[in-house]
Write an enzyme that holds these catalytic residues in place. Structure first.
Site, PDB file in Angstrom:
ATOM      1  N   LYS A  64     -56.903 -37.210 -36.023  1.00  0.00           N
ATOM      2  CA  LYS A  64     -55.813 -36.410 -35.458  1.00  0.00           C
ATOM      3  C   LYS A  64     -56.758 -35.963 -34.223  1.00  0.00           C
ATOM      4  O   LYS A  64     -57.685 -35.287 -34.314  1.00  0.00           O
ATOM      5  CB  LYS A  64     -55.526 -35.119 -36.242  1.00  0.00           C
ATOM      6  CG  LYS A  64     -54.429 -34.150 -35.600  1.00  0.00           C
ATOM      7  CD  LYS A  64     -53.970 -33.084 -36.555  1.00  0.00           C
ATOM      8  CE  LYS A  64     -53.434 -32.272 -35.827  1.00  0.00           C
ATOM      9  NZ  LYS A  64     -52.885 -31.207 -36.854  1.00  0.00           N
ATOM     10  N   LYS A  86     -52.856 -39.891 -35.166  1.00  0.00           N
ATOM     11  CA  LYS A  86     -51.786 -39.185 -34.509  1.00  0.00           C
ATOM     12  C   LYS A  86     -52.359 -38.374 -33.249  1.00  0.00           C
ATOM     13  O   LYS A  86     -53.582 -37.973 -33.163  1.00  0.00           O
ATOM     14  CB  LYS A  86     -51.714 -37.707 -35.529  1.00  0.00           C
ATOM     15  CG  LYS A  86     -50.650 -36.715 -35.181  1.00  0.00           C
ATOM     16  CD  LYS A  86     -50.773 -35.575 -35.855  1.00  0.00           C
ATOM     17  CE  LYS A  86     -50.186 -34.420 -35.272  1.00  0.00           C
ATOM     18  NZ  LYS A  86     -50.168 -33.215 -35.994  1.00  0.00           N
TER      19      LYS A  86
HETATM   20  C1  PBG Z   1     -50.905 -28.315 -37.400  1.00  0.00           C
HETATM   21  C2  PBG Z   1     -50.154 -29.470 -37.057  1.00  0.00           C
HETATM   22  C3  PBG Z   1     -49.690 -29.799 -35.619  1.00  0.00           C
HETATM   23  C4  PBG Z   1     -48.790 -30.745 -35.810  1.00  0.00           C
HETATM   24  C5  PBG Z   1     -48.755 -31.071 -37.270  1.00  0.00           C
HETATM   25  N1  PBG Z   1     -49.442 -30.296 -37.924  1.00  0.00           N
HETATM   26  C6  PBG Z   1     -50.187 -28.946 -34.463  1.00  0.00           C
HETATM   27  C7  PBG Z   1     -51.431 -28.956 -34.047  1.00  0.00           C
HETATM   28  O1  PBG Z   1     -52.391 -29.432 -34.471  1.00  0.00           O
HETATM   29  O2  PBG Z   1     -51.668 -27.742 -33.393  1.00  0.00           O
HETATM   30  C8  PBG Z   1     -48.486 -31.338 -34.724  1.00  0.00           C
HETATM   31  C9  PBG Z   1     -47.028 -32.380 -34.848  1.00  0.00           C
HETATM   32  C10 PBG Z   1     -46.211 -32.603 -33.647  1.00  0.00           C
HETATM   33  O3  PBG Z   1     -46.617 -32.217 -32.445  1.00  0.00           O
HETATM   34  O4  PBG Z   1     -45.166 -33.141 -33.822  1.00  0.00           O
HETATM   35  N2  PBG Z   1     -51.686 -28.494 -38.560  1.00  0.00           N
END
Ligand code: PBG
Length: 333
Positions: free
Chosen positions: A201, A256
């Protein structure tokens, strides 16, 4: 690759001449069962249904989430991913609401299971919906404390699994959290709960609309998550993250965002050959919606092209806010 002839014996356009011949030679396919639908949850008395930065996406009460899940199930979607919006009054510095077995997400899991029993439920494990500062972990001396965070995340995973979640999805990017989650599930007689790790991520600028949706952005301010999420410049590091998470007990892994990380998706699938998810994140969704609303892009064509591209790169499954629309378009053929 062996090239078997040359022009004019070999004409690449021959197979492109008809719909049927294009179909015959198509290498990658997109099925509705490849799609996972994300779903935002709010409490009954919170009238924050619409998300201005994500046109077409709503926050659902538990009741509305149940009928939405039924719709998804009827269209052939196999899994939904739940993201709760925690009322401000319940947000704290240490995010304790995350481990309340009667919190919004746990109540939603039980209700959805009762209404749409054949759809899998995936739940997000991270503290950001519950902390007043909006970080995914515990903020101690102005730094996210890895080891104290993962102890809490394991408890969060346990309450979700006990409520009936099928797939636990840690999205926090702390070190060692998959092992902790796997251990607590084993210790509590939940050996069959799946873990889908947000393994690679990235610290992306594309999560903005999601943070609006769950209400973690204002608290979050100008701070970023770069001390735990990955540097967008790095590819090899993603392979290492995936290897560690698989060793620690993840059943599936995710990359992601999706569109800007196709190289990472490709190599992770090639290398590990495990179930691989791509998350087409909120910013990717909103860019397409905004362009389409201006008449600059054909929404349907662009969405189906990007989803197919994730599959071609190697993703088995795609989490996308376009899932319901895409399911309908696929059904129309
Ligand atoms: C947080 C989380 C995020 C997303 C999914 N889980 C945001 C972040 O890390 O700040 C982002 C998903 C998206 O932008 O659609 N644990």
């Amino acid at each position: 690759m062996i090239i078997t002839g040359k022009y004019p014996n070999l004409r690449m356009r021959r197979a492109r001449m008809h719909d049927w011949s294009r179909d015959l030679c198509q290498e990658t396919h997109l099925l509705v069962s490849d799609l996972i639908l994300p779903l935002f949850l709010i409490e009954e008395d919170e009238s924050k249904e619409y998300i201005s930065s994500m046109p077409g996406v709503k926050r659902h009460t538990i009741e509305s989430a149940c009928s939405y899940a039924q719709q998804a199930q009827a269209l052939g979607i196999k899994v939904i991913a739940l993201f709760p919006v925690t009322p401000n009054a319940l947000k704290t510095q240490d995010g304790q609401e995350a481990i309340n077995p009667d919190n919004l997400i746990c109540r939603a899991i039980k209700a959805i299971k009762a209404h749409a029993p054949n759809i899998g439920i995936m739940t997000d494990v991270a503290l950001d919906p519950y902390t007043s500062h909006g970080h995914d972990g515990l903020l101690i001396n102005n730094e996210i404390d890895n080891d104290q965070t993962i102890a809490l995340l394991a408890k969060q995973a346990l309450v979700q699994a006990q409520a009936g979640a099928d797939i636990i999805a840690p999205s926090d990017m702390q070190d060692g959290r998959i092992a902790k989650v796997r251990q607590i599930l084993e210790d509590n007689a939940l050996p069959n709960t799946l873990i889908m790790s947000y393994a690679a991520k990235y610290a992306s600028a594309l999560y903005g609309p999601f943070r609006d949706a769950v209400g973690s952005s204002s608290a979050f301010g100008k701070k970023d998550k770069k001390s735990y999420q990955q540097n967008p410049a790095n590819h090899d590091e993603a392979l290492c993250e995936v290897a560690l998470d698989l060793q620690e007990g993840a059943d599936m892994v995710m990359i992601k965002p999706a569109l800007s990380y196709l190289d990472v998706i490709y190599h992770i699938k090639q290398h590990f050959k495990r179930p691989t998810f791509a998350y087409q994140v909120s910013g990717e969704y909103s860019m397409v919606k905004a362009a389409a609303a201006n008449g600059w892009l054909d929404e349907r064509a662009v969405v189906l092209e990007t989803l197919l591209a994730f599959r071609r790169a190697g993703a088995d499954l795609v989490i996308t806010y376009h899932a319901l629309d895409a399911a309908r378009w696929l059904a129309e053929g």
